[in-house]
Each structure stands twice: as structure tokens, then as C-alpha cells.
Design a protein around this motif. Structure first.
Motif, PDB file in Angstrom:
ATOM      1  N   GLU A 170       0.804  -1.215   0.000  1.00 21.11           N
ATOM      2  CA  GLU A 170       0.000   0.000   0.000  1.00 21.11           C
ATOM      3  C   GLU A 170       0.843   1.273   0.000  1.00 21.11           C
ATOM      4  O   GLU A 170       0.386   2.308  -0.464  1.00 21.11           O
ATOM      5  N   HIS A 171       2.047   1.190   0.573  1.00 22.26           N
ATOM      6  CA  HIS A 171       2.865   2.396   0.700  1.00 22.26           C
ATOM      7  C   HIS A 171       4.328   1.979   0.745  1.00 22.26           C
ATOM      8  O   HIS A 171       4.667   0.965   1.341  1.00 22.26           O
ATOM      9  N   ALA A 222       1.410   7.559   4.574  1.00 26.12           N
ATOM     10  CA  ALA A 222       1.950   7.205   5.894  1.00 26.12           C
ATOM     11  C   ALA A 222       0.867   7.273   6.966  1.00 26.12           C
ATOM     12  O   ALA A 222       0.873   6.469   7.894  1.00 26.12           O
ATOM     13  N   ARG A 223      -0.061   8.193   6.840  1.00 29.86           N
ATOM     14  CA  ARG A 223      -1.130   8.314   7.831  1.00 29.86           C
ATOM     15  C   ARG A 223      -2.136   7.169   7.734  1.00 29.86           C
ATOM     16  O   ARG A 223      -2.896   6.947   8.664  1.00 29.86           O
ATOM     17  N   LYS A 224      -2.154   6.429   6.628  1.00 23.90           N
ATOM     18  CA  LYS A 224      -3.072   5.294   6.486  1.00 23.90           C
ATOM     19  C   LYS A 224      -2.561   4.017   7.151  1.00 23.90           C
ATOM     20  O   LYS A 224      -3.309   3.072   7.338  1.00 23.90           O
ATOM     21  N   ALA A 274       0.810   8.937  14.433  1.00 27.80           N
ATOM     22  CA  ALA A 274       0.795   9.894  13.319  1.00 27.80           C
ATOM     23  C   ALA A 274       0.346  11.278  13.751  1.00 27.80           C
ATOM     24  O   ALA A 274       0.206  12.165  12.920  1.00 27.80           O
ATOM     25  N   ILE A 275       0.118  11.488  15.058  1.00 31.10           N
ATOM     26  CA  ILE A 275      -0.454  12.767  15.484  1.00 31.10           C
ATOM     27  C   ILE A 275       0.447  13.600  16.394  1.00 31.10           C
ATOM     28  O   ILE A 275       0.228  14.791  16.531  1.00 31.10           O
ATOM     29  N   VAL A 288       5.918  10.427  11.173  1.00 28.15           N
ATOM     30  CA  VAL A 288       5.063   9.356  11.694  1.00 28.15           C
ATOM     31  C   VAL A 288       6.013   8.364  12.340  1.00 28.15           C
ATOM     32  O   VAL A 288       7.018   7.975  11.740  1.00 28.15           O
ATOM     33  N   TYR A 289       5.731   7.984  13.578  1.00 28.20           N
ATOM     34  CA  TYR A 289       6.566   7.023  14.297  1.00 28.20           C
ATOM     35  C   TYR A 289       5.829   5.699  14.410  1.00 28.20           C
ATOM     36  O   TYR A 289       4.626   5.669  14.678  1.00 28.20           O
TER      37      TYR A 289
END
Length: 106
Positions: free
Chosen positions: A27-28, A64-66, A89-90, A96-97
Motif C-alpha cells: 500500500e505504501h 503514511a497516515r493510512k 501519526a499525530i 510518523v513514528y
């Protein structure tokens, strides 16, 4: 960041006899930074198997957030697969960790 990793989502498809087959779909993909957290050994099938836990840092992006904990991460150079344990991710606008673990079954 020099390491390239891919993030795969689990796919279940009907097998035609009432069951499902399990596969992975990429996906990424992006560059990542590995930050070693700790290692340990676990008894698997009456043998010791090494486990490594890493904190991974990747750039913020829509892909990355997905990423979700039920996905897996693959090191594209070494072929190692990691289970994703946590996704943050926030807390940082730029990164993003992830916490990933090798050497264990999903």
C-alpha cells in the motif's frame, strides 16, 4: 534516511469453497530511519528465536497516515518482515513514528 521499506495490508479473498485465502498487498513505500529499541529471545516451537524491536521514523504523508497496526512492514533491501505494533501519526507534524517487531508471528 537511506533504508527503503514497504508497508503491506492484509487481503482476504474467498477461495470458492466457503473459506478465505490470505495474502498481502503493498500500500505504501518510503524511506525510513531505524532506531533500535531493544531485543529479546522467545521460545517458539521449543527453540529460542531472536526478536528485535525498532522505532521507525517516516515522513508525514497521506500514505503514511493510512498505516495501521494490522499491516506489516518489509525491509526491501534485506527482505525482513516486521509486525507493526504501534502507529503514532499525530504527535509530530513532520514525522510518523512506528514501533515494529521482527521474529514473531502476526
Amino acid at each position: 534516511m537511506r533504508e527503503l521499506a514497504a508497508f503491506d495490508r492484509s487481503i482476504r479473498t474467498p477461495d470458492g469453497s466457503g473459506g478465505f485465502t490470505h495474502s498481502w498487498q503493498e500500500e505504501h513505500a518510503c524511506t525510513v530511519e531505524y532506531i533500535y529499541a531493544r531485543g529479546s529471545e522467545a521460545v517458539v516451537a521449543a527453540r529460542l528465536k531472536g526478536q528485535a524491536i525498532y522505532k521507525i521514523r517516516i515522513h508525514q504523508s497521506a500514505g503514511a497516515r493510512k498505516i495501521e497496526p494490522k499491516w506489516r512492514m518489509r525491509d526491501r533491501r534485506r527482505g525482513t518482515e516486521y509486525n507493526i505494533r504501534e502507529v503514532d501519526a499525530i504527535s509530530d507534524q513532520k514525522w510518523v513514528y512506528l514501533v515494529v517487531e521482527s521474529g514473531v508471528a502476526a
